[in-house]
Design an enzyme around this catalytic site. Structure first.
Site, PDB file in Angstrom:
ATOM      1  CD  GLU A  31       3.970  17.103  -2.842  1.00 46.31           C
ATOM      2  OE1 GLU A  31       4.841  18.404  -2.097  1.00 46.31           O
ATOM      3  OE2 GLU A  31       4.710  15.480  -2.613  1.00 46.31           O
ATOM      4  N   GLY A  69       0.878   6.326  -1.461  1.00 45.35           N
ATOM      5  CA  GLY A  69       0.069   5.779  -0.707  1.00 45.35           C
ATOM      6  C   GLY A  69       0.130   5.268   0.470  1.00 45.35           C
ATOM      7  CG  ASP A 107       9.519  10.535  -7.839  1.00 45.28           C
ATOM      8  OD1 ASP A 107       9.731  10.851  -6.407  1.00 45.28           O
ATOM      9  OD2 ASP A 107       8.383   9.987  -7.783  1.00 45.28           O
ATOM     10  CD  GLU A 122      10.073  -4.097  -1.495  1.00 45.43           C
ATOM     11  OE1 GLU A 122      11.001  -4.839  -1.584  1.00 45.43           O
ATOM     12  OE2 GLU A 122       9.862  -3.410  -2.468  1.00 45.43           O
ATOM     13  CE  LYS A 170       9.000   6.369  -6.486  1.00 42.49           C
ATOM     14  NZ  LYS A 170       7.804   6.740  -6.748  1.00 42.49           N
ATOM     15  N   GLY A 196      -5.160  15.430  -4.495  1.00 43.20           N
ATOM     16  CA  GLY A 196      -4.741  15.298  -3.996  1.00 43.20           C
ATOM     17  C   GLY A 196      -3.048  14.544  -4.408  1.00 43.20           C
ATOM     18  CB  VAL A 233       5.192   7.207   5.008  1.00 42.40           C
ATOM     19  CG1 VAL A 233       5.588   5.782   5.259  1.00 42.40           C
ATOM     20  CG2 VAL A 233       5.125   7.348   3.881  1.00 42.40           C
ATOM     21  CB  ILE A 244       4.782  -3.138  -6.352  1.00 40.26           C
ATOM     22  CG1 ILE A 244       3.966  -1.850  -6.543  1.00 40.26           C
ATOM     23  CG2 ILE A 244       5.602  -3.837  -7.484  1.00 40.26           C
ATOM     24  CD1 ILE A 244       4.114  -1.494  -8.462  1.00 40.26           C
TER      25      ILE A 244
END
Lengths: 412, 412
Positions: B185, B297, B196, B124, B200, B182, B12, B131
């Protein structure tokens, strides 16, 4: 104390007042100040309603009241909304609007006045009703170049097409069902001929590309020519017919069009049914992002107006980045220069000969089928061909076959 | 000139620097000032890259440089990110982050410091990758009470479930395919066990309800128990199995859960496939609005980080409304108090007796079928029943039947 005026007490206007007072305490928290609607402007008589003391009939009361800093314009149409909004911005008041015609025709000019006067002109409710799209497009995707936008922007036509697809209704029957349910107006031209969708794609394209896209420069086709046979062939193609407003960068210019289109079932747009809207935004970094929801209706649209009121009330100075420039006719690419795939349905004496002629013009075609296909009917999908070439090819083909259906195939 | 620091040069972080410099001129227009990335903090050696002169290894260089006003934290995890971010906010610098663990665990505290210091803490990129969801939830829907949120928030598990549904792959095979591509993990626990997605939904619920929802208080189930048989029965039900993070107001409390669920094919969430994410927001005025796109991504996430950098750079003072309070354990409703419909799959000697027992406990059940259903297998959907009651009923049922599958049926 922030004092607000609402101009127009129709469906959206009364919804705006309702949503504002229903959520007032959380709205005041978000603004960081107390707030009230001081005036509601409407020529009609609404005595006896809970907001009796707020109604006024003279626009100048708002214009000349220095306490009013934010005005919601929800009258619709260009007259008198355009003159009102222009005067208010020039007087240093922020304006928020749900009026798509006003923004599509006069956006650049009004944004320019707002910038000069250090106030704001916001219009979240003008596209997609309650779907947040203007601000996400402008803010959250500010790190992207927006390459393309494609949307199902008109709920009425999407409802009609859904009835044709799912229930086998013919266009006229689906339209009259929509009218009975209050989804279509008695004069449905603005919807079914694509003008409403055109205004909305103009607003989105102007914002994404930074230059005004005027409705008059956009090639617009409605859904009045779409038949049940076309819908059936689209089913064999593996998708759905949708009225799409789309805009794409092509070099330094913009390609913008409104037309019915075959959309593959793999697209998120193909499963958008009934009166729902969806807008696909293709950014260079984000890839495809889709915003989906109710594109119209009293409370969804009103909630977008109120969220703009909140933003305008809490923001000091002009939002520098919510802006686009005027443009000349040169900015929009002549649609005949564009290349598209087409679906074509023909009635002809010699089907083999028609296919042969088609393949000579457009390369290999993909033949489609439907139940109860008539004996002299043939339908297929072409490869990509320029609009101009396709038009002249179709004129040639029409000498030996009757062209009954012609719909673009879009890749969104 | 706005001077920015980026902490972390992984996927990132390097994407953030790339997107920033690729779109610098339009970013500067949006900020209304020149901008540069002055430092990139990473302990690893990146000499020879185009940004060679920007790399530093000492966090204090950023902390003590008064020129730095905006810092992007894209290291991930709590240590050392939490200490770094806290120090930066306390030093009066705005911070933007993609770190969902940090926001889910420490959001209320960090937002509070940002408010005290009149700077901003934006995130964000922490939910939904590229998104736009945090800002639309906060801004554009500010005139709504958000009643419920439900999302496909984890691309890895959605990819695995899509492979199971569309290609009949078993869970293990689908997981190893995801790892080869990929998408997962080597240690996939955080994804497949739902942690995860839990972080969120905690962030979204905290923002929507105004009080911190901590991951430890959220009942979380992953997809490791979902079998191909369950997926096949769900097909007969008319829908798809999805890992859903959801949150809803229940009185003054919040109901929040992460679990696999049967989602009807009429829901916009059921057609969200592969690594895509979608978030449904149910507002009191807007109705259902859905945001769809790539949830992860390099470039999508980086573009969200950069859009936050732009907002932080152009905003003067704290965004008063992007805020939530701390909360105690009382804010989250015990999930056993919730009522849900369930899908249940049993192996039993006497199917008729099992159905009879089930209907005695839960009212009329809806029997499902699949190809190659084994002779002593039965599957059905119950009516609504409280989680606590259902658990004890299942313990009773387990005396005469083996419970092979148990999945909630959610209405989104």
């Amino acid at each position: 104390m922030v004092k607000i005026a609402v101009m127009g007490y129709g469906v959206v206007g009364s919804g705006t007042v309702e949503v504002f007072y229903k959520n007032l305490s959380s709205i005041e928290t978000k603004i960081g100040d107390n707030a009230e609607i001081k005036y509601i402007l409407d020529l009609r008589d609404f005595s006896g309603t809970p907001y009796d003391d707020k109604f006024i009939k003279d626009f100048n009361t708002i214009l000349n009241d220095p306490e009013i800093t934010v005005v919601a314009e929800v009258i619709g149409g260009l007259k008198p909304a355009y003159d009102f909004v222009k005067s208010l911005l020039e007087a240093g008041k922020s304006v928020v609007t749900s009026n798509k015609e006003l923004v599509a025709e006069k956006g650049a000019e009004l944004l320019h006045i707002a910038r000069e006067k250090k106030v704001n002109f916001f219009f979240e409710a003008s596209v997609g009703g309650g779907i947040p799209i203007i601000r996400p497009l402008h803010h959250c995707m500010s790190a992207n170049e927006i390459d393309e936008i494609a949307g199902i922007l008109n709920g009425t036509t999407n409802f009609i097409l859904t009835k044709m697809i799912n229930e086998g209704m013919a266009f006229d029957e689906a339209l009259s069902t929509a009218q009975k349910l209050g989804y279509a107006e008695r004069n449905p031209a603005a919807d079914v001929e694509g003008h409403d969708a055109c205004r909305k794609i103009c607003i989105l394209a102007s914002l994404a590309f930074g230059k005004h896209v005027y409705p008059k420069d956009v090639h617009t086709e409605g859904i009045t020519e779409v038949t049940l046979e076309d819908v059936q062939y689209c089913n064999d193609f593996g998708g759905a017919v949708k009225l799409i407003g789309w805009a794409a960068r092509r070099g330094g210019k913009a390609a913008v069009m409104v037309c019915p289109a075959f959309i593959s079932e793999e697209s998120q747009l193909s499963s958008v049914n009934d009166v729902f809207n969806a807008i696909l935004v293709r950014g260079d970094a984000t890839g495809d992002v889709v915003f989906y929801g109710k594109g119209a209706g009293k409370l969804p649209t009103a909630s977008a107006v109120v969220s703009d009121i909140i933003m305008a009330a809490k923001m000091h100075g002009n939002s520098k980045s919510l802006y686009w420039e005027t443009s000349d006719g040169e900015f929009i690419l002549d649609y005949k220069e564009l290349k598209n795939k087409f679906y074509l349905r023909l009635i002809c004496g010699d089907k083999a000969a028609a296919v042969k002629q088609a393949e000579k013009m457009w390369g290999k075609v993909k033949i489609l089928h439907r139940d109860q296909e008539s004996e002299n009917e043939i339908a297929f999908i072409t490869e990509e061909v320029s609009e101009r070439q396709f038009e002249s090819d179709c004129a040639e083909l029409a000498k030996s076959a009757e062209i009954k259906g012609k719909i673009r195939v879009l890749d969104y």
